[in-house]
Design a protein around this motif. Structure first.
Motif, PDB file in Angstrom:
ATOM      1  N   GLU A  35      -9.925  -7.049  -2.046  1.00  0.00           N
ATOM      2  CA  GLU A  35     -10.347  -5.858  -1.319  1.00  0.00           C
ATOM      3  C   GLU A  35     -11.513  -6.119  -0.367  1.00  0.00           C
ATOM      4  OE1 GLU A  35      -8.473  -3.116  -1.337  1.00  0.00           O
ATOM      5  OE2 GLU A  35      -7.202  -4.269  -2.651  1.00  0.00           O
ATOM      6  N   ASP A  36     -12.214  -7.244  -0.543  1.00  0.00           N
ATOM      7  CA  ASP A  36     -13.361  -7.531   0.303  1.00  0.00           C
ATOM      8  C   ASP A  36     -12.982  -8.241   1.595  1.00  0.00           C
ATOM      9  OD1 ASP A  36     -15.129  -6.365  -1.433  1.00  0.00           O
ATOM     10  OD2 ASP A  36     -15.520  -8.220  -2.510  1.00  0.00           O
ATOM     11  N   GLY A  37     -11.864  -8.909   1.631  1.00  0.00           N
ATOM     12  CA  GLY A  37     -11.457  -9.665   2.802  1.00  0.00           C
ATOM     13  C   GLY A  37     -10.434  -8.896   3.614  1.00  0.00           C
ATOM     14  N   PRO A  38      -9.620  -9.611   4.367  1.00  0.00           N
ATOM     15  CA  PRO A  38      -8.603  -8.964   5.201  1.00  0.00           C
ATOM     16  C   PRO A  38      -7.633  -8.086   4.413  1.00  0.00           C
ATOM     17  CG  PRO A  38      -8.771 -11.293   5.742  1.00  0.00           C
ATOM     18  CD  PRO A  38      -9.647 -11.055   4.552  1.00  0.00           C
ATOM     19  N   ARG A  39      -7.359  -8.427   3.161  1.00  0.00           N
ATOM     20  CA  ARG A  39      -6.432  -7.630   2.347  1.00  0.00           C
ATOM     21  C   ARG A  39      -6.930  -6.186   2.205  1.00  0.00           C
ATOM     22  NH1 ARG A  39      -3.733  -4.558   0.391  1.00  0.00           N
ATOM     23  NH2 ARG A  39      -2.272  -4.692  -1.313  1.00  0.00           N
ATOM     24  N   GLY A  40      -8.240  -6.017   2.173  1.00  0.00           N
ATOM     25  CA  GLY A  40      -8.812  -4.687   2.075  1.00  0.00           C
ATOM     26  C   GLY A  40      -8.665  -3.870   3.349  1.00  0.00           C
ATOM     27  N   ASP A  41      -8.282  -4.519   4.449  1.00  0.00           N
ATOM     28  CA  ASP A  41      -8.091  -3.838   5.734  1.00  0.00           C
ATOM     29  C   ASP A  41      -6.707  -3.220   5.869  1.00  0.00           C
ATOM     30  OD1 ASP A  41     -10.570  -4.911   6.254  1.00  0.00           O
ATOM     31  OD2 ASP A  41      -9.947  -6.150   7.946  1.00  0.00           O
ATOM     32  N   VAL A  42      -5.822  -3.499   4.908  1.00  0.00           N
ATOM     33  CA  VAL A  42      -4.413  -3.096   5.030  1.00  0.00           C
ATOM     34  C   VAL A  42      -4.011  -2.229   3.843  1.00  0.00           C
ATOM     35  CG1 VAL A  42      -2.048  -3.950   5.176  1.00  0.00           C
ATOM     36  CG2 VAL A  42      -3.878  -5.173   6.334  1.00  0.00           C
ATOM     37  N   ARG A  43      -3.299  -1.135   4.149  1.00  0.00           N
ATOM     38  CA  ARG A  43      -2.829  -0.205   3.121  1.00  0.00           C
ATOM     39  C   ARG A  43      -1.372   0.139   3.386  1.00  0.00           C
ATOM     40  NH1 ARG A  43      -2.963   5.466   2.833  1.00  0.00           N
ATOM     41  NH2 ARG A  43      -4.118   5.524   4.777  1.00  0.00           N
ATOM     42  N   LEU A  44      -0.540   0.057   2.357  1.00  0.00           N
ATOM     43  CA  LEU A  44       0.870   0.422   2.448  1.00  0.00           C
ATOM     44  C   LEU A  44       0.973   1.939   2.532  1.00  0.00           C
ATOM     45  CD1 LEU A  44       3.782  -0.750   2.222  1.00  0.00           C
ATOM     46  CD2 LEU A  44       3.609  -0.324  -0.220  1.00  0.00           C
ATOM     47  N   THR A  45       1.643   2.455   3.575  1.00  0.00           N
ATOM     48  CA  THR A  45       1.763   3.902   3.737  1.00  0.00           C
ATOM     49  C   THR A  45       3.191   4.412   3.559  1.00  0.00           C
ATOM     50  OG1 THR A  45       1.970   3.706   6.143  1.00  0.00           O
ATOM     51  CG2 THR A  45      -0.256   4.043   5.247  1.00  0.00           C
ATOM     52  N   ALA A  46       4.187   3.514   3.671  1.00  0.00           N
ATOM     53  CA  ALA A  46       5.580   3.935   3.478  1.00  0.00           C
ATOM     54  C   ALA A  46       6.430   2.735   3.097  1.00  0.00           C
ATOM     55  CB  ALA A  46       6.147   4.578   4.749  1.00  0.00           C
ATOM     56  N   CYS A  47       7.451   3.007   2.290  1.00  0.00           N
ATOM     57  CA  CYS A  47       8.437   1.999   1.911  1.00  0.00           C
ATOM     58  C   CYS A  47       9.787   2.704   1.922  1.00  0.00           C
ATOM     59  CB  CYS A  47       8.116   1.444   0.521  1.00  0.00           C
ATOM     60  SG  CYS A  47       9.233   0.122  -0.007  1.00  0.00           S
ATOM     61  N   VAL A  48      10.654   2.321   2.870  1.00  0.00           N
ATOM     62  CA  VAL A  48      11.878   3.073   3.135  1.00  0.00           C
ATOM     63  C   VAL A  48      13.068   2.123   3.250  1.00  0.00           C
ATOM     64  CG1 VAL A  48      13.016   4.615   4.800  1.00  0.00           C
ATOM     65  CG2 VAL A  48      10.543   4.806   4.391  1.00  0.00           C
ATOM     66  N   VAL A  49      14.206   2.554   2.724  1.00  0.00           N
ATOM     67  CA  VAL A  49      15.473   1.865   2.961  1.00  0.00           C
ATOM     68  C   VAL A  49      16.302   2.776   3.850  1.00  0.00           C
ATOM     69  CG1 VAL A  49      17.586   0.940   1.935  1.00  0.00           C
ATOM     70  CG2 VAL A  49      15.395   0.664   0.746  1.00  0.00           C
ATOM     71  N   ASP A  50      16.676   2.283   5.036  1.00  0.00           N
ATOM     72  CA  ASP A  50      17.462   3.075   5.976  1.00  0.00           C
ATOM     73  C   ASP A  50      18.830   3.378   5.369  1.00  0.00           C
ATOM     74  OD1 ASP A  50      19.619   3.031   8.353  1.00  0.00           O
ATOM     75  OD2 ASP A  50      17.708   3.844   9.104  1.00  0.00           O
ATOM     76  N   ALA A  51      19.238   4.642   5.398  1.00  0.00           N
ATOM     77  CA  ALA A  51      20.497   5.071   4.782  1.00  0.00           C
ATOM     78  C   ALA A  51      21.719   4.463   5.457  1.00  0.00           C
ATOM     79  CB  ALA A  51      20.589   6.597   4.804  1.00  0.00           C
ATOM     80  N   THR A  52      21.645   4.178   6.745  1.00  0.00           N
ATOM     81  CA  THR A  52      22.788   3.644   7.476  1.00  0.00           C
ATOM     82  C   THR A  52      22.870   2.127   7.398  1.00  0.00           C
ATOM     83  OG1 THR A  52      22.645   5.501   9.013  1.00  0.00           O
ATOM     84  CG2 THR A  52      23.926   3.582   9.729  1.00  0.00           C
ATOM     85  N   THR A  53      21.785   1.435   7.747  1.00  0.00           N
ATOM     86  CA  THR A  53      21.809  -0.028   7.806  1.00  0.00           C
ATOM     87  C   THR A  53      21.519  -0.682   6.460  1.00  0.00           C
ATOM     88  OG1 THR A  53      19.461  -0.191   8.342  1.00  0.00           O
ATOM     89  CG2 THR A  53      21.022  -0.010  10.201  1.00  0.00           C
ATOM     90  N   LYS A  54      20.878   0.055   5.545  1.00  0.00           N
ATOM     91  CA  LYS A  54      20.420  -0.463   4.249  1.00  0.00           C
ATOM     92  C   LYS A  54      19.311  -1.505   4.412  1.00  0.00           C
ATOM     93  CE  LYS A  54      23.640   1.776   1.946  1.00  0.00           C
ATOM     94  NZ  LYS A  54      23.558   3.176   2.217  1.00  0.00           N
TER      95      LYS A  54
END
Length: 133
Positions: A35-54
């Motif tokens: 959390e102190d380095g670059p990893r702390g600069d990034v946050r997952l906001t969505a995780c999606v599987v497209d219904a058409t393309t999968k």
């Protein structure tokens, strides 16, 4: 034979040496903490599987918490419900000014089933070589 006062001095020196080593490890862990380095600069906001393309994608919010304009690379894995890796992908943003935010879409082109989870594996941050503006 050493007297009690010499043994006391050695005991105190030993305790100080151990405390110094423990302090060194704590500082090293803090500097290398996720959390102190670059990893702390990034946050997952969505995780999606497209219904058409999968195809799965992850949206990540990148906030430059460094003092210089920076380029970011984000590695994301896509996992089944049991945690088995199905696919991975990379995303990037560049020349992000200090304090600036950007949303990065990390897209895989491998078909997966609904219920796939996303996990940030690695984040790299490098000072941008392009001038701001």
């Amino acid at each position: 034979m050493l007297g009690w006062s010499c043994l006391g001095v050695f005991a105190v020196l030993g305790v100080l040496a151990v405390a110094a080593l423990v302090g060194l490890f704590v500082v090293a862990d803090k500097d290398g903490g996720a959390e102190d380095g670059p990893r702390g600069d990034v946050r997952l906001t969505a995780c999606v599987v497209d219904a058409t393309t999968k195809w799965p994608h992850a949206d990540v919010l990148v906030t430059n918490r460094s003092a210089k304009a920076s380029d970011y690379g984000v590695h994301v894995e896509f996992l089944d419900p049991a945690g088995k890796r199905l696919s991975d992908a990379y995303g990037a943003t560049d020349n992000l000014a200090p304090g600036q935010r950007a949303t990065v879409r990390v897209q895989s082109l491998h078909q997966v089933a609904a219920g796939t989870r996303c996990r940030i594996v690695d984040v790299s941050r490098h000072m941008s070589w392009r001038p701001s503006g």
